[in-house]
Design a protein around this motif. Structure first.
Motif, short mmCIF file in Angstrom:
data_model
loop_
_atom_site.label_atom_id
_atom_site.label_comp_id
_atom_site.label_asym_id
_atom_site.label_seq_id
_atom_site.Cartn_x
_atom_site.Cartn_y
_atom_site.Cartn_z
N PRO A 9 0.83 -1.21 0.00
CA PRO A 9 0.00 0.00 0.00
C PRO A 9 0.87 1.25 0.00
CG PRO A 9 -0.80 -1.57 1.61
CD PRO A 9 0.52 -2.09 1.10
N SER A 10 0.40 2.27 -0.66
CA SER A 10 1.13 3.52 -0.77
C SER A 10 0.84 4.41 0.43
CB SER A 10 0.71 4.23 -2.06
OG SER A 10 1.33 5.47 -2.17
N MET A 11 1.83 5.16 0.88
CA MET A 11 1.62 6.06 2.01
C MET A 11 1.04 7.39 1.53
SD MET A 11 4.93 5.60 4.49
CE MET A 11 4.55 7.02 5.46
N PHE A 12 1.83 8.15 0.81
CA PHE A 12 1.42 9.50 0.42
C PHE A 12 0.22 9.48 -0.50
CE2 PHE A 12 1.57 12.92 -2.72
CZ PHE A 12 1.35 14.00 -1.88
N ARG A 13 0.25 8.65 -1.53
CA ARG A 13 -0.83 8.66 -2.52
C ARG A 13 -2.15 8.17 -1.95
NH1 ARG A 13 1.17 6.03 -7.96
NH2 ARG A 13 1.46 4.26 -6.60
N GLN A 80 -12.42 3.69 -5.44
CA GLN A 80 -11.50 4.82 -5.49
C GLN A 80 -12.28 6.10 -5.23
OE1 GLN A 80 -9.93 4.00 -9.52
NE2 GLN A 80 -7.91 4.12 -8.57
N SER A 81 -11.86 6.85 -4.22
CA SER A 81 -12.43 8.17 -4.00
C SER A 81 -11.86 9.12 -5.06
CB SER A 81 -12.09 8.66 -2.60
OG SER A 81 -10.70 8.92 -2.50
N PHE A 82 -12.31 10.35 -5.03
CA PHE A 82 -11.82 11.33 -6.00
C PHE A 82 -10.31 11.49 -5.91
CE2 PHE A 82 -10.79 15.81 -6.93
CZ PHE A 82 -11.09 15.82 -8.29
N PHE A 83 -9.80 11.64 -4.67
CA PHE A 83 -8.36 11.80 -4.49
C PHE A 83 -7.61 10.52 -4.84
CE2 PHE A 83 -9.59 15.42 -1.71
CZ PHE A 83 -8.87 16.40 -2.38
N ASN A 84 -8.19 9.36 -4.53
CA ASN A 84 -7.57 8.09 -4.91
C ASN A 84 -7.41 8.00 -6.42
OD1 ASN A 84 -9.24 6.13 -2.36
ND2 ASN A 84 -7.26 7.12 -2.28
N ARG A 85 -8.41 8.43 -7.15
CA ARG A 85 -8.33 8.38 -8.63
C ARG A 85 -7.24 9.32 -9.15
NH1 ARG A 85 -14.09 8.63 -11.36
NH2 ARG A 85 -12.69 9.68 -12.77
N GLY A 88 -3.96 7.56 -8.32
CA GLY A 88 -3.79 6.23 -8.89
C GLY A 88 -3.73 5.10 -7.88
N VAL A 89 -4.45 5.24 -6.77
CA VAL A 89 -4.52 4.17 -5.77
C VAL A 89 -5.98 3.81 -5.53
CG1 VAL A 89 -2.37 4.81 -4.61
CG2 VAL A 89 -4.52 5.78 -3.82
N GLY A 90 -6.21 2.74 -4.81
CA GLY A 90 -7.58 2.35 -4.51
C GLY A 90 -7.64 1.21 -3.53
N LYS A 91 -8.84 0.91 -3.11
CA LYS A 91 -9.10 -0.20 -2.19
C LYS A 91 -9.66 -1.35 -3.01
CE LYS A 91 -12.20 -1.27 1.63
NZ LYS A 91 -13.21 -0.66 2.52
N LEU A 108 -3.71 0.46 -2.54
CA LEU A 108 -2.86 -0.22 -3.52
C LEU A 108 -2.69 0.61 -4.79
CD1 LEU A 108 -3.98 -3.95 -3.44
CD2 LEU A 108 -1.83 -2.98 -2.69
N PRO A 109 -1.46 0.74 -5.26
CA PRO A 109 -1.24 1.40 -6.54
C PRO A 109 -1.80 0.55 -7.69
CG PRO A 109 0.80 1.28 -5.27
CD PRO A 109 -0.21 0.43 -4.58
N ASN A 110 -2.37 1.19 -8.66
CA ASN A 110 -2.90 0.54 -9.87
C ASN A 110 -3.83 -0.64 -9.57
OD1 ASN A 110 -1.19 2.28 -11.41
ND2 ASN A 110 0.49 0.89 -10.99
#
Length: 124
Positions: A9-13, A80-85, A88-91, A108-110
């Motif tokens: 999982p990504s921290m910042f993104r 993916q929320s707006f910021f997730n999109r 480029g990350v999502g649940k 998770l990225p991509n």
């Protein structure tokens, strides 16, 4: 066998506002603790797609490993929320049977790349 997908999982993104807030709290020393805890939490979770198996590993000192055969996966949900999109990350939630996901990992990225790999492997 080399994994087709392997991500932590990504921290910042995953949570840019929380990351910025933790950076701002570094002078108070609380920010360092938050960032260290967050980093260890992200690095202790890994999702891989290897061959016909989806493998989730959690833990640093003691490990928990869950493997799912791709042919048994019933559905794959990506949120993916707006910021997730934007970042480029999502649940991703993986369901095999019932209403509760067998595997659920946020940040998770991509995530759509993993979903596409799972669907392609199921059709093969």
């Amino acid at each position: 066998m080399e994994p087709q997908y392997s991500e932590h999982p990504s921290m910042f993104r995953n949570n840019p506002l929380g990351f910025i807030l933790a950076i701002l709290l570094i002078p108070v020393a609380v920010g360092i603790l938050i960032l260290l805890w967050w980093y260890l939490q992200c690095m202790s979770t890994k999702l891989e797609f290897v061959g016909n198996d989806l493998v989730l590993e959690k833990g640093l000192l003691s490990k928990a490993r869950m493997e799912l055969d791709v042919r048994r996966i019933r559905s794959v949900n990506v949120y993916q929320s707006f910021f997730n999109r934007i970042f480029g990350v999502g649940k991703i939630s993986i369901y095999t049977a019932g209403d509760n996901p067998e595997i659920e990992v946020a940040g998770l990225p991509n995530p759509h790349e993993l979903r596409t790999l799972i669907k392609a492997q199921q059709q093969a």
